[in-house]
Motif scaffolding. Structure first.
Motif, PDB file in Angstrom:
ATOM      1  N   THR A  25       0.822  -1.214   0.000  1.00  0.00           N
ATOM      2  CA  THR A  25       0.000   0.000   0.000  1.00  0.00           C
ATOM      3  C   THR A  25       0.854   1.262   0.000  1.00  0.00           C
ATOM      4  OG1 THR A  25      -0.156  -0.091   2.439  1.00  0.00           O
ATOM      5  CG2 THR A  25      -1.937  -1.110   1.164  1.00  0.00           C
ATOM      6  N   ASN A  26       2.147   1.123  -0.346  1.00  0.00           N
ATOM      7  CA  ASN A  26       2.961   2.339  -0.410  1.00  0.00           C
ATOM      8  C   ASN A  26       2.645   3.118  -1.686  1.00  0.00           C
ATOM      9  OD1 ASN A  26       4.338   1.102  -2.547  1.00  0.00           O
ATOM     10  ND2 ASN A  26       5.986   0.354  -1.238  1.00  0.00           N
ATOM     11  N   GLY A  27       3.266   4.279  -1.821  1.00  0.00           N
ATOM     12  CA  GLY A  27       2.932   5.165  -2.933  1.00  0.00           C
ATOM     13  C   GLY A  27       3.175   4.561  -4.298  1.00  0.00           C
ATOM     14  N   LYS A  28       4.273   3.817  -4.458  1.00  0.00           N
ATOM     15  CA  LYS A  28       4.585   3.232  -5.757  1.00  0.00           C
ATOM     16  C   LYS A  28       3.568   2.171  -6.149  1.00  0.00           C
ATOM     17  CE  LYS A  28       9.569   4.107  -5.691  1.00  0.00           C
ATOM     18  NZ  LYS A  28      10.920   3.500  -5.758  1.00  0.00           N
ATOM     19  N   HIS A  29       3.146   1.361  -5.187  1.00  0.00           N
ATOM     20  CA  HIS A  29       2.161   0.337  -5.516  1.00  0.00           C
ATOM     21  C   HIS A  29       0.786   0.948  -5.808  1.00  0.00           C
ATOM     22  CE1 HIS A  29       5.146  -2.553  -4.069  1.00  0.00           C
ATOM     23  NE2 HIS A  29       4.426  -3.481  -4.678  1.00  0.00           N
ATOM     24  N   LEU A  30       0.438   2.004  -5.107  1.00  0.00           N
ATOM     25  CA  LEU A  30      -0.822   2.672  -5.419  1.00  0.00           C
ATOM     26  C   LEU A  30      -0.779   3.264  -6.828  1.00  0.00           C
ATOM     27  CD1 LEU A  30      -1.609   4.476  -2.033  1.00  0.00           C
ATOM     28  CD2 LEU A  30      -2.588   2.352  -2.924  1.00  0.00           C
ATOM     29  N   ALA A  31       0.390   3.792  -7.219  1.00  0.00           N
ATOM     30  CA  ALA A  31       0.543   4.289  -8.591  1.00  0.00           C
ATOM     31  C   ALA A  31       0.446   3.146  -9.592  1.00  0.00           C
ATOM     32  CB  ALA A  31       1.876   5.019  -8.738  1.00  0.00           C
ATOM     33  N   TRP A  32       0.963   1.968  -9.210  1.00  0.00           N
ATOM     34  CA  TRP A  32       0.869   0.789 -10.087  1.00  0.00           C
ATOM     35  C   TRP A  32      -0.587   0.396 -10.292  1.00  0.00           C
ATOM     36  CZ3 TRP A  32       1.535  -4.919  -8.452  1.00  0.00           C
ATOM     37  CH2 TRP A  32       1.594  -5.737  -9.584  1.00  0.00           C
ATOM     38  N   TYR A  33      -1.357   0.360  -9.208  1.00  0.00           N
ATOM     39  CA  TYR A  33      -2.769   0.001  -9.337  1.00  0.00           C
ATOM     40  C   TYR A  33      -3.516   1.033 -10.189  1.00  0.00           C
ATOM     41  CZ  TYR A  33      -1.289  -2.583  -5.162  1.00  0.00           C
ATOM     42  OH  TYR A  33      -0.599  -3.369  -4.275  1.00  0.00           O
ATOM     43  N   ALA A  34      -3.180   2.299  -9.982  1.00  0.00           N
ATOM     44  CA  ALA A  34      -3.873   3.355 -10.735  1.00  0.00           C
ATOM     45  C   ALA A  34      -3.516   3.333 -12.213  1.00  0.00           C
ATOM     46  CB  ALA A  34      -3.536   4.726 -10.139  1.00  0.00           C
ATOM     47  N   SER A  35      -2.333   2.789 -12.566  1.00  0.00           N
ATOM     48  CA  SER A  35      -1.911   2.790 -13.968  1.00  0.00           C
ATOM     49  C   SER A  35      -2.732   1.833 -14.823  1.00  0.00           C
ATOM     50  CB  SER A  35      -0.434   2.425 -14.071  1.00  0.00           C
ATOM     51  OG  SER A  35      -0.202   1.089 -13.638  1.00  0.00           O
ATOM     52  N   VAL A  36      -3.567   1.007 -14.200  1.00  0.00           N
ATOM     53  CA  VAL A  36      -4.464   0.136 -14.981  1.00  0.00           C
ATOM     54  C   VAL A  36      -5.367   0.976 -15.873  1.00  0.00           C
ATOM     55  CG1 VAL A  36      -6.336  -1.552 -14.804  1.00  0.00           C
ATOM     56  CG2 VAL A  36      -4.381  -1.710 -13.276  1.00  0.00           C
ATOM     57  N   GLN A  37      -5.697   2.201 -15.435  1.00  0.00           N
ATOM     58  CA  GLN A  37      -6.585   3.046 -16.219  1.00  0.00           C
ATOM     59  C   GLN A  37      -5.976   3.381 -17.580  1.00  0.00           C
ATOM     60  OE1 GLN A  37      -6.931   7.116 -14.632  1.00  0.00           O
ATOM     61  NE2 GLN A  37      -5.103   6.705 -13.388  1.00  0.00           N
ATOM     62  N   PHE A  38      -4.642   3.464 -17.667  1.00  0.00           N
ATOM     63  CA  PHE A  38      -4.010   3.753 -18.949  1.00  0.00           C
ATOM     64  C   PHE A  38      -4.217   2.592 -19.919  1.00  0.00           C
ATOM     65  CE2 PHE A  38      -0.747   6.282 -16.301  1.00  0.00           C
ATOM     66  CZ  PHE A  38      -1.623   7.347 -16.216  1.00  0.00           C
ATOM     67  N   THR A  39      -4.053   1.370 -19.418  1.00  0.00           N
ATOM     68  CA  THR A  39      -4.243   0.189 -20.257  1.00  0.00           C
ATOM     69  C   THR A  39      -5.688   0.092 -20.739  1.00  0.00           C
ATOM     70  OG1 THR A  39      -2.482  -1.010 -19.104  1.00  0.00           O
ATOM     71  CG2 THR A  39      -4.091  -2.323 -20.318  1.00  0.00           C
ATOM     72  N   LEU A  40      -6.638   0.287 -19.837  1.00  0.00           N
ATOM     73  CA  LEU A  40      -8.049   0.182 -20.204  1.00  0.00           C
ATOM     74  C   LEU A  40      -8.457   1.306 -21.152  1.00  0.00           C
ATOM     75  CD1 LEU A  40      -9.596  -0.793 -16.745  1.00  0.00           C
ATOM     76  CD2 LEU A  40      -8.929  -2.296 -18.627  1.00  0.00           C
ATOM     77  N   PHE A  41      -7.946   2.519 -20.907  1.00  0.00           N
ATOM     78  CA  PHE A  41      -8.274   3.655 -21.779  1.00  0.00           C
ATOM     79  C   PHE A  41      -7.776   3.399 -23.197  1.00  0.00           C
ATOM     80  CE2 PHE A  41      -7.311   7.659 -23.837  1.00  0.00           C
ATOM     81  CZ  PHE A  41      -8.425   8.441 -23.578  1.00  0.00           C
ATOM     82  N   ALA A  42      -6.519   2.959 -23.324  1.00  0.00           N
ATOM     83  CA  ALA A  42      -5.958   2.703 -24.652  1.00  0.00           C
ATOM     84  C   ALA A  42      -6.702   1.579 -25.355  1.00  0.00           C
ATOM     85  CB  ALA A  42      -4.469   2.375 -24.534  1.00  0.00           C
ATOM     86  N   ALA A  43      -7.095   0.545 -24.598  1.00  0.00           N
ATOM     87  CA  ALA A  43      -7.807  -0.580 -25.211  1.00  0.00           C
ATOM     88  C   ALA A  43      -9.185  -0.152 -25.710  1.00  0.00           C
ATOM     89  CB  ALA A  43      -7.932  -1.719 -24.208  1.00  0.00           C
TER      90      ALA A  43
END
Length: 284
Positions: A25-43
């Motif tokens: 739950t640190n900042g980098k992992h939260l950024a990792w979870y949030a980056s899913v939106q980039f994959t879904l948006f592009a798809a």
């Protein structure tokens, strides 16, 4: 995140569990979870662009005058033959440099052009600095252009599979060529096209792993960064090379997207078969 829990809870869960809660739950992992939106948006956006281009190219190739048919056939055959990675890099770079060249004709002076001879952009004022959102738009368009060619080929084959008797019956009722195309021909071709379109969609989803090539810190990039050996000045080695564990998460993520996509296409197929029992039986 772990600091928000009461001390008695932290004492009760143990050091190992406390470490994993804090680590995941640190900042980098939260950024990792949030980056899913980039994959879904592009798809999603890439899929919409591919569908629009595919419908247009297939319709033109099927019934337009021969010069337009040649253009549509050239788009389908040429783009399908170009490797995805090459086109994915070519289009955004070419578009970006074209915009910078256009801007340089307006904002660059002869003096600044002379100082930047042989360099790009022609002058600093013409440098087009893009944000992550703008790169996502270009990535979506690139995916749409590439897989629009595959979509067009699938739809073109589906259009040819529609029984000609139904088209002749529509013309006999006085429908125009455009009405026959959009109300009868395209309406019925979906039953034949959906199996092929589902394959194109799954290929497009896999291609979203190329987003990092356009400087987008996406789900795949974060997995590579977080999985690499992590060192800290205070604690020393936080963890060794864990990349295969993070890549396993990526594997599960894409398998989950595939499972959801298959269920969605199954529901869409059942929907388009309603009211068309003859076409549905032929497709089966």
């Amino acid at each position: 995140m772990l600091d928000l829990l009461p001390q008695w809870i932290r004492d009760g869960i143990g050091d190992d569990v406390a470490f994993w809660i804090g680590y995941l739950t640190n900042g980098k992992h939260l950024a990792w979870y949030a980056s899913v939106q980039f994959t879904l948006f592009a798809a999603v956006c890439g899929g919409l662009v591919a569908l629009v281009l595919g419908l247009a190219a297939a319709a033109v190739r099927n019934s337009a005058p021969w010069p337009f048919r040649m253009v549509a056939a050239g788009y389908i055959n040429i783009v399908r033959g170009v490797p995805d990675v090459l086109f994915f890099l070519f289009f955004p770079l070419a578009f970006e440099q074209a915009m910078e060249w256009l801007a340089s004709t307006q904002v660059c002076t002869p003096e600044t052009l002379a100082l930047n001879t042989g360099q790009w952009p022609p002058c600093d004022a013409a440098n087009w600095r893009l944000t992550t959102f703008e790169y996502l738009i270009m990535a979506s368009v690139s995916l749409g252009i590439v897989y629009g060619a595959f979509t067009a080929n699938v739809i073109w084959g589906a259009l040819r599979a529609v029984p000609h008797g139904q088209l002749e019956a529509a013309r006999a009722y006085g429908m125009s060529k455009a009405q026959v195309l959009w109300r009868i021909h395209i309406r019925q071709m979906w039953v034949y096209a959906l199996p092929g379109l589902s394959n194109v969609w799954l290929l497009l989803i896999k291609a979203t792993s190329l987003l990092s090539l356009l400087q987008i810190v996406d789900f795949v990039t974060w997995a590579q960064r977080l999985g690499a050996a992590n060192f800290s000045r205070v604690a020393g080695l936080v963890h060794p090379d864990w990349r295969w564990q993070y890549y396993l998460v990526l594997l599960v993520f894409y398998i989950l997207l595939t499972w959801i996509s298959e269920r969605a296409f199954g529901a869409i197929t059942r929907r388009v078969q309603r009211g068309m029992p003859i076409v549905a039986q032929e497709a089966m």
